[in-house]
Design a protein around this motif. Structure first.
Motif, PDB file in Angstrom:
ATOM      1  N   SER A  27      26.036  56.289 -16.576  1.00  0.00           N
ATOM      2  CA  SER A  27      25.164  55.553 -17.763  1.00  0.00           C
ATOM      3  C   SER A  27      24.291  54.800 -17.884  1.00  0.00           C
ATOM      4  O   SER A  27      23.048  54.586 -18.247  1.00  0.00           O
ATOM      5  CB  SER A  27      25.964  55.781 -18.556  1.00  0.00           C
ATOM      6  OG  SER A  27      26.414  54.340 -19.784  1.00  0.00           O
ATOM      7  N   HIS A  28      25.289  53.457 -17.269  1.00  0.00           N
ATOM      8  CA  HIS A  28      24.143  52.856 -16.605  1.00  0.00           C
ATOM      9  C   HIS A  28      23.577  52.218 -16.149  1.00  0.00           C
ATOM     10  O   HIS A  28      22.196  51.246 -15.527  1.00  0.00           O
ATOM     11  CB  HIS A  28      24.740  50.984 -17.247  1.00  0.00           C
ATOM     12  CG  HIS A  28      25.307  50.695 -18.580  1.00  0.00           C
ATOM     13  ND1 HIS A  28      26.352  51.488 -18.865  1.00  0.00           N
ATOM     14  CD2 HIS A  28      24.613  49.796 -19.316  1.00  0.00           C
ATOM     15  CE1 HIS A  28      26.568  51.137 -20.300  1.00  0.00           C
ATOM     16  NE2 HIS A  28      25.362  49.999 -20.793  1.00  0.00           N
ATOM     17  N   THR A  29      23.275  53.855 -14.747  1.00  0.00           N
ATOM     18  CA  THR A  29      22.499  53.317 -13.470  1.00  0.00           C
ATOM     19  C   THR A  29      21.646  54.872 -13.419  1.00  0.00           C
ATOM     20  O   THR A  29      20.607  54.558 -13.644  1.00  0.00           O
ATOM     21  CB  THR A  29      23.186  53.096 -12.263  1.00  0.00           C
ATOM     22  OG1 THR A  29      24.498  54.360 -12.028  1.00  0.00           O
ATOM     23  CG2 THR A  29      24.345  52.047 -12.298  1.00  0.00           C
ATOM     24  N   VAL A  30      22.246  55.953 -13.446  1.00  0.00           N
ATOM     25  CA  VAL A  30      21.240  57.177 -12.821  1.00  0.00           C
ATOM     26  C   VAL A  30      21.304  57.391 -14.195  1.00  0.00           C
ATOM     27  O   VAL A  30      20.317  58.436 -14.548  1.00  0.00           O
ATOM     28  CB  VAL A  30      22.820  58.269 -11.682  1.00  0.00           C
ATOM     29  CG1 VAL A  30      22.354  59.407 -11.886  1.00  0.00           C
ATOM     30  CG2 VAL A  30      23.019  57.222 -10.723  1.00  0.00           C
ATOM     31  N   GLY A  31      22.147  57.721 -15.421  1.00  0.00           N
ATOM     32  CA  GLY A  31      21.003  58.021 -16.363  1.00  0.00           C
ATOM     33  C   GLY A  31      20.454  57.461 -16.871  1.00  0.00           C
ATOM     34  O   GLY A  31      19.088  57.804 -17.641  1.00  0.00           O
ATOM     35  N   ARG A  32      20.202  56.061 -16.670  1.00  0.00           N
ATOM     36  CA  ARG A  32      18.845  55.431 -17.406  1.00  0.00           C
ATOM     37  C   ARG A  32      17.651  55.640 -16.344  1.00  0.00           C
ATOM     38  O   ARG A  32      16.485  56.188 -17.150  1.00  0.00           O
ATOM     39  CB  ARG A  32      19.266  53.816 -16.880  1.00  0.00           C
ATOM     40  CG  ARG A  32      19.863  53.327 -18.696  1.00  0.00           C
ATOM     41  CD  ARG A  32      19.916  52.183 -18.316  1.00  0.00           C
ATOM     42  NE  ARG A  32      21.032  50.820 -19.707  1.00  0.00           N
ATOM     43  CZ  ARG A  32      20.544  50.416 -19.900  1.00  0.00           C
ATOM     44  NH1 ARG A  32      20.606  49.089 -19.139  1.00  0.00           N
ATOM     45  NH2 ARG A  32      21.615  49.744 -20.942  1.00  0.00           N
ATOM     46  N   LEU A  33      18.453  55.859 -15.018  1.00  0.00           N
ATOM     47  CA  LEU A  33      16.976  55.835 -14.603  1.00  0.00           C
ATOM     48  C   LEU A  33      16.673  57.653 -14.958  1.00  0.00           C
ATOM     49  O   LEU A  33      15.389  57.888 -14.602  1.00  0.00           O
ATOM     50  CB  LEU A  33      17.130  56.407 -12.599  1.00  0.00           C
ATOM     51  CG  LEU A  33      16.340  56.241 -11.967  1.00  0.00           C
ATOM     52  CD1 LEU A  33      15.116  55.359 -11.969  1.00  0.00           C
ATOM     53  CD2 LEU A  33      16.832  56.514 -10.161  1.00  0.00           C
ATOM     54  N   TYR A  34      17.460  58.115 -14.342  1.00  0.00           N
ATOM     55  CA  TYR A  34      17.065  59.785 -15.991  1.00  0.00           C
ATOM     56  C   TYR A  34      15.848  59.830 -16.801  1.00  0.00           C
ATOM     57  O   TYR A  34      15.230  60.347 -16.741  1.00  0.00           O
ATOM     58  CB  TYR A  34      18.376  60.508 -15.412  1.00  0.00           C
ATOM     59  CG  TYR A  34      18.290  62.011 -16.091  1.00  0.00           C
ATOM     60  CD1 TYR A  34      17.784  63.513 -15.025  1.00  0.00           C
ATOM     61  CD2 TYR A  34      18.647  62.428 -16.907  1.00  0.00           C
ATOM     62  CE1 TYR A  34      17.066  64.258 -15.720  1.00  0.00           C
ATOM     63  CE2 TYR A  34      18.040  63.881 -17.221  1.00  0.00           C
ATOM     64  CZ  TYR A  34      17.505  64.697 -16.678  1.00  0.00           C
ATOM     65  OH  TYR A  34      17.059  65.972 -17.379  1.00  0.00           O
ATOM     66  N   CYS A  35      16.803  59.335 -18.123  1.00  0.00           N
ATOM     67  CA  CYS A  35      16.098  58.872 -18.855  1.00  0.00           C
ATOM     68  C   CYS A  35      14.360  57.920 -18.794  1.00  0.00           C
ATOM     69  O   CYS A  35      13.898  58.702 -19.517  1.00  0.00           O
ATOM     70  CB  CYS A  35      16.924  58.087 -19.897  1.00  0.00           C
ATOM     71  SG  CYS A  35      18.303  58.694 -20.215  1.00  0.00           S
ATOM     72  N   ARG A  36      14.745  57.449 -17.998  1.00  0.00           N
ATOM     73  CA  ARG A  36      13.268  57.295 -17.600  1.00  0.00           C
ATOM     74  C   ARG A  36      12.266  58.023 -16.881  1.00  0.00           C
ATOM     75  O   ARG A  36      10.894  58.350 -17.680  1.00  0.00           O
ATOM     76  CB  ARG A  36      12.786  55.609 -17.001  1.00  0.00           C
ATOM     77  CG  ARG A  36      13.530  54.875 -18.099  1.00  0.00           C
ATOM     78  CD  ARG A  36      14.221  53.350 -16.575  1.00  0.00           C
ATOM     79  NE  ARG A  36      14.412  52.404 -16.993  1.00  0.00           N
ATOM     80  CZ  ARG A  36      14.356  51.061 -16.744  1.00  0.00           C
ATOM     81  NH1 ARG A  36      14.724  50.589 -15.460  1.00  0.00           N
ATOM     82  NH2 ARG A  36      15.292  50.219 -17.513  1.00  0.00           N
ATOM     83  N   MET A  37      12.740  59.008 -15.895  1.00  0.00           N
ATOM     84  CA  MET A  37      12.035  59.342 -15.167  1.00  0.00           C
ATOM     85  C   MET A  37      12.059  60.809 -15.826  1.00  0.00           C
ATOM     86  O   MET A  37      10.317  61.673 -15.968  1.00  0.00           O
ATOM     87  CB  MET A  37      12.879  60.291 -14.163  1.00  0.00           C
ATOM     88  CG  MET A  37      12.519  59.593 -12.536  1.00  0.00           C
ATOM     89  SD  MET A  37      13.811  59.946 -12.170  1.00  0.00           S
ATOM     90  CE  MET A  37      13.134  61.181 -11.057  1.00  0.00           C
TER      91      MET A  37
END
Length: 190
Positions: free
Chosen positions: A156-166
């Protein structure tokens, strides 16, 4: 062919012992069935034999059927061997009666005591196995939960945040494009 009284008594004693051996073999199969049996009746409070038959699952029925077949074959073979050894190969009704009497004497006396103690022992062994398995797998289950939580946190703090930003960046572009298409530039709102 003459059979003397002494031979008849020895034969009768041999078949009594054989009947007791049949009882011991029968108890062994009953104890094996206790290990397979689920405790449905004890939870419901029913001790009726009809309910016991009705509540047996398929694996228990198959296991009991196989045990009954093995017991029948073993009894037949042992009876034939002892009949051949002590009655000179002749089948006598007295030998069948003596074997049945030995079996009944064992089941009605020692067999009851054996099954009572075996029932308690089987329940104790099942309980001990359950506790050992519980003690082994509960730390493993806790470790798996810990790894899953840590993995969820990292995701949630790495890939999840990147996905949400994208995703949010893509949504802003789409919203801007749809607004430009829907509202013509030359229309005035007065």
């Amino acid at each position: 062919m003459e059979i003397y009284i002494k031979d008849q008594l020895v034969s009768c004693l041999a078949f009594l012992v054989l009947g007791i051996l049949f009882g011991i073999l029968y108890d062994i199969f009953r104890i094996l069935c206790l290990f397979i049996h689920r405790d449905v009746n004890e939870r419901d409070g029913n001790s009726n034999a009809e309910n016991t038959r009705r509540n047996l699952c398929l694996t228990e029925r198959i296991f009991r059927f196989i045990c009954d077949i093995i017991f029948g074959v073993a009894v037949s073979v042992l009876f034939s061997v002892v009949s051949y050894a002590f009655s000179y190969g002749q089948f006598r009704m007295a030998s069948l009666i003596c074997a049945s009497a030995g079996f009944a004497a064992y089941i009605l006396t020692v067999g009851r005591l054996v099954m009572f103690s075996a029932d308690k022992l089987v329940h104790a062994v099942k309980f001990a196995c359950f506790k050992i398995i519980y003690l082994i797998f509960m730390p493993i289950k806790g470790l798996i939960r810990l790894v899953m939580r840590f993995g969820g946190y990292v995701f949630s703090h790495t890939v999840g945040r990147l996905y949400c930003r994208m995703k949010s960046a893509g949504n802003k572009k789409r919203i801007k494009m749809t607004l430009e298409r829907e509202i013509p530039k030359n229309v005035r709102f007065d």
